[in-house]
Scaffold this active site. Structure first.
Site, PDB file in Angstrom:
ATOM      1  N   ALA A 210       0.824  -1.216   0.000  1.00  0.00           N
ATOM      2  CA  ALA A 210       0.000   0.000   0.000  1.00  0.00           C
ATOM      3  C   ALA A 210       0.863   1.273   0.000  1.00  0.00           C
ATOM      4  O   ALA A 210       1.957   1.259   0.575  1.00  0.00           O
ATOM      5  CB  ALA A 210      -0.901  -0.008   1.236  1.00  0.00           C
ATOM      6  N   PRO A 211       0.432   2.350  -0.668  1.00  0.00           N
ATOM      7  CA  PRO A 211      -0.852   2.493  -1.377  1.00  0.00           C
ATOM      8  C   PRO A 211      -0.895   1.856  -2.764  1.00  0.00           C
ATOM      9  O   PRO A 211      -1.951   1.791  -3.370  1.00  0.00           O
ATOM     10  CB  PRO A 211      -1.011   4.012  -1.480  1.00  0.00           C
ATOM     11  CG  PRO A 211       0.399   4.533  -1.501  1.00  0.00           C
ATOM     12  CD  PRO A 211       1.194   3.607  -0.624  1.00  0.00           C
ATOM     13  N   GLY A 212       0.256   1.383  -3.288  1.00  0.00           N
ATOM     14  CA  GLY A 212       0.154   0.599  -4.509  1.00  0.00           C
ATOM     15  C   GLY A 212       1.051   1.015  -5.660  1.00  0.00           C
ATOM     16  O   GLY A 212       0.837   0.589  -6.791  1.00  0.00           O
ATOM     17  N   GLY A 213       2.071   1.835  -5.393  1.00  0.00           N
ATOM     18  CA  GLY A 213       2.973   2.268  -6.471  1.00  0.00           C
ATOM     19  C   GLY A 213       3.638   1.087  -7.168  1.00  0.00           C
ATOM     20  O   GLY A 213       3.652   1.009  -8.402  1.00  0.00           O
ATOM     21  N   ASP A 229      -0.837  -6.231   2.487  1.00  0.00           N
ATOM     22  CA  ASP A 229      -0.633  -5.049   3.339  1.00  0.00           C
ATOM     23  C   ASP A 229      -1.905  -4.824   4.149  1.00  0.00           C
ATOM     24  O   ASP A 229      -3.001  -4.840   3.585  1.00  0.00           O
ATOM     25  CB  ASP A 229      -0.339  -3.812   2.460  1.00  0.00           C
ATOM     26  CG  ASP A 229       0.334  -2.687   3.247  1.00  0.00           C
ATOM     27  OD1 ASP A 229      -0.165  -2.345   4.343  1.00  0.00           O
ATOM     28  OD2 ASP A 229       1.343  -2.152   2.761  1.00  0.00           O
ATOM     29  N   ASP A 265       8.511  -3.963   0.092  1.00  0.00           N
ATOM     30  CA  ASP A 265       8.856  -2.568   0.418  1.00  0.00           C
ATOM     31  C   ASP A 265       8.263  -2.241   1.788  1.00  0.00           C
ATOM     32  O   ASP A 265       7.829  -1.122   2.042  1.00  0.00           O
ATOM     33  CB  ASP A 265       8.283  -1.645  -0.679  1.00  0.00           C
ATOM     34  CG  ASP A 265       8.781  -0.210  -0.566  1.00  0.00           C
ATOM     35  OD1 ASP A 265       9.844   0.019   0.040  1.00  0.00           O
ATOM     36  OD2 ASP A 265       8.091   0.692  -1.092  1.00  0.00           O
ATOM     37  N   LYS A 294      14.770  -0.982   4.776  1.00  0.00           N
ATOM     38  CA  LYS A 294      14.873   0.329   5.445  1.00  0.00           C
ATOM     39  C   LYS A 294      16.027   0.309   6.442  1.00  0.00           C
ATOM     40  O   LYS A 294      16.159  -0.648   7.221  1.00  0.00           O
ATOM     41  CB  LYS A 294      13.570   0.647   6.204  1.00  0.00           C
ATOM     42  CG  LYS A 294      12.296   0.323   5.441  1.00  0.00           C
ATOM     43  CD  LYS A 294      12.135   1.155   4.184  1.00  0.00           C
ATOM     44  CE  LYS A 294      10.982   0.635   3.339  1.00  0.00           C
ATOM     45  NZ  LYS A 294      10.971   1.124   1.973  1.00  0.00           N
TER      46      LYS A 294
HETATM   47  C1  LIG Z   1       6.824   2.453   1.993  1.00  0.00           C
HETATM   48  S1  LIG Z   1       5.221   1.825   2.154  1.00  0.00           S
HETATM   49  C2  LIG Z   1       5.097   0.842   0.718  1.00  0.00           C
HETATM   50  C3  LIG Z   1       4.892   1.641  -0.521  1.00  0.00           C
HETATM   51  C4  LIG Z   1       4.528   0.781  -1.698  1.00  0.00           C
HETATM   52  N1  LIG Z   1       5.646  -0.031  -2.159  1.00  0.00           N
HETATM   53  C5  LIG Z   1       4.056   1.621  -2.853  1.00  0.00           C
HETATM   54  O1  LIG Z   1       4.713   1.612  -3.894  1.00  0.00           O
HETATM   55  O2  LIG Z   1       3.024   2.259  -2.742  1.00  0.00           O
HETATM   56  C6  LIG Z   1       5.400   0.664   3.438  1.00  0.00           C
HETATM   57  C7  LIG Z   1       4.207  -0.223   3.660  1.00  0.00           C
HETATM   58  O3  LIG Z   1       4.602  -1.292   4.519  1.00  0.00           O
HETATM   59  C8  LIG Z   1       3.428  -1.721   5.145  1.00  0.00           C
HETATM   60  N2  LIG Z   1       3.733  -2.652   6.241  1.00  0.00           N
HETATM   61  C9  LIG Z   1       4.337  -2.411   7.420  1.00  0.00           C
HETATM   62  N3  LIG Z   1       4.362  -3.536   8.152  1.00  0.00           N
HETATM   63  C10 LIG Z   1       3.779  -4.506   7.411  1.00  0.00           C
HETATM   64  C11 LIG Z   1       3.514  -5.890   7.616  1.00  0.00           C
HETATM   65  N4  LIG Z   1       3.852  -6.508   8.751  1.00  0.00           N
HETATM   66  N5  LIG Z   1       2.908  -6.571   6.634  1.00  0.00           N
HETATM   67  C12 LIG Z   1       2.567  -5.970   5.479  1.00  0.00           C
HETATM   68  N6  LIG Z   1       2.781  -4.668   5.235  1.00  0.00           N
HETATM   69  C13 LIG Z   1       3.378  -3.947   6.187  1.00  0.00           C
HETATM   70  C14 LIG Z   1       2.760  -0.423   5.577  1.00  0.00           C
HETATM   71  O4  LIG Z   1       1.380  -0.618   5.843  1.00  0.00           O
HETATM   72  C15 LIG Z   1       3.018   0.457   4.355  1.00  0.00           C
HETATM   73  O5  LIG Z   1       1.897   0.461   3.508  1.00  0.00           O
END
Ligand SMILES: C[S@@+](CC[C@H](N)C(=O)[O-])C[C@H]1O[C@@H](n2cnc3c(N)ncnc32)[C@H](O)[C@@H]1O
Length: 340
Positions: A210-213, A229, A265, A294
């Site tokens: 999320a949000p889905g890029g 997510d 991600d 990260k």
């Molecule tokens: C940097 S954002 C991802 C952006 C995404 N790649 C995009 O292109 O839109 C990080 C995401 O990691 C998710 N996240 C954190 N802990 C998580 C978990 N245990 N399982 C799945 N998603 C997780 C968060 O909800 C957040 O949406």
């Protein structure tokens, strides 16, 4: 950090990185026994190239000339002489860069002017204009580094060995208007560095989607995406027939069948993410991996070492690459594969 930018020494390697990450690059080179020296913002020098590509390096060249301050014409003459006397007959891709820092970036026009002046002094039949063809043409990247405090240097590296074909390793991706997040550019840059990418019909799992890029870029390539997510996806993705949203933690998710690609991600602790990716490798749940790890902590290299170890030794992932890409901030991008 030296108060003034230091000129690199001829015969040594010049590295550039994201500004602020010089200590991390320096440490990687020191651990590899490469006798590094901090030259200034975004610039580090070393004895030679280590076997393992430093994660925090954007690009590197062997220094062929360090130009004393002079008029643009004098500097262009000296740079052209150094380039013409390079051994071999490989074509040259001439580029220029400034360190990617506020001070360095003010020199962009100076670097461009020097590049143009050097170009007119080189035999045109040796110049290759299209950097994208540099590897297949066996070309050499010849780079002019224009740095603060009057430091100007010429570096060269074979395109096949180069860490990046973009000037100074700044691989700018076009921002797609329809893309829902900046994160999409990180994925585009990561895929750009691979020999092949996900295509029509491939099954991709996107952890932390999320949000889905990322999901959007994968769907645009014709792939089917399982987006994992707890957070919501953009509405147009949530209703897309090629996207299945699993609204739960990636740590509790198990795929119904193995995927072609695993993307990750997740904004989560790097060592726990590495354990999760290792589980996917061990269980043969995916063949290819692209993950953004990260690294918000101060001491990044010890954590990265453990991430590498976990992925390779515990996950069986092969061909591991770990790089801070141009679009990465406090993070690195990992790619790997595993034959099922
Ligand atoms: C940097 S954002 C991802 C952006 C995404 N790649 C995009 O292109 O839109 C990080 C995401 O990691 C998710 N996240 C954190 N802990 C998580 C978990 N245990 N399982 C799945 N998603 C997780 C968060 O909800 C957040 O949406």
């Amino acid at each position: 950090m030296p108060a003034q930018t230091q000129p690199p020494q001829v015969g040594r390697w010049l590295w550039t990185c994201r500004a602020g990450f010089e200590p991390h690059l320096f440490e990687e080179l020191a651990w590899a026994g490469m006798a590094p020296r901090l030259l200034g913002e975004a610039l580090v020098e070393s004895d030679s190239q280590p076997g393992l590509v430093p994660a925090f390096a954007r690009a590197a060249w062997r220094v062929v000339a360090s130009l004393p301050p002079g008029t643009p014409d004098v500097q262009a003459d000296a740079a052209a002489r150094a380039i013409v006397s390079l051994p071999g007959t490989a074509p040259w891709v001439l580029q220029s860069f400034t360190p990617d820092s506020p001070r360095g970036n003010t020199l962009a026009a100076v670097a461009e002017a020097l590049e143009a002046a050097v170009r007119t002094r080189l035999p045109s039949e040796r110049l290759l204009d299209d950097a994208a063809r540099a590897r297949e043409s066996g070309a050499r990247l010849v780079t002019l580094c224009v740095a603060p405090d009057g430091v100007t240097a010429v570096g060269a590296v074979s395109a096949r060995e180069a860490l990046s074909l973009a000037p100074g390793g700044r691989r700018r991706m076009r921002r797609e208007v329809e893309s829902p997040s900046r994160a999409a550019m990180k994925l585009e840059e990561a895929l750009d560095g691979l020999a092949f990418e996900p295509g029509r019909g491939d099954v991709c799992v996107d952890l932390g989607a999320a949000p889905g890029g990322w999901t959007q870029r994968l769907v645009a390539r014709g792939a089917k995406v399982v987006a994992v997510d707890p957070a919501k996806l953009m509405p147009e993705l949530a209703s897309n027939g090629r996207v299945k949203h699993i609204q739960e933690s990636a740590f509790s998710y198990a795929p119904e069948e193995p995927a072609d690609w695993l993307f990750c991600d997740m904004a989560w602790r790097p060592l726990e993410v590495a354990q999760l990716l290792a589980k996917w490798g061990r269980r043969g749940w995916a063949s290819h991996l692209v993950a953004n790890i990260k690294l918000p902590m101060k001491d990044k290299n010890p954590v990265l070492l453990r991430v590498r170890h976990t992925l390779v030794e515990e996950g069986g992932w092969e061909g591991l690459t770990v790089r801070q890409l141009y679009h990465d901030r406090d993070e690195v991008t990992v790619t790997a594969h595993r034959l099922r």
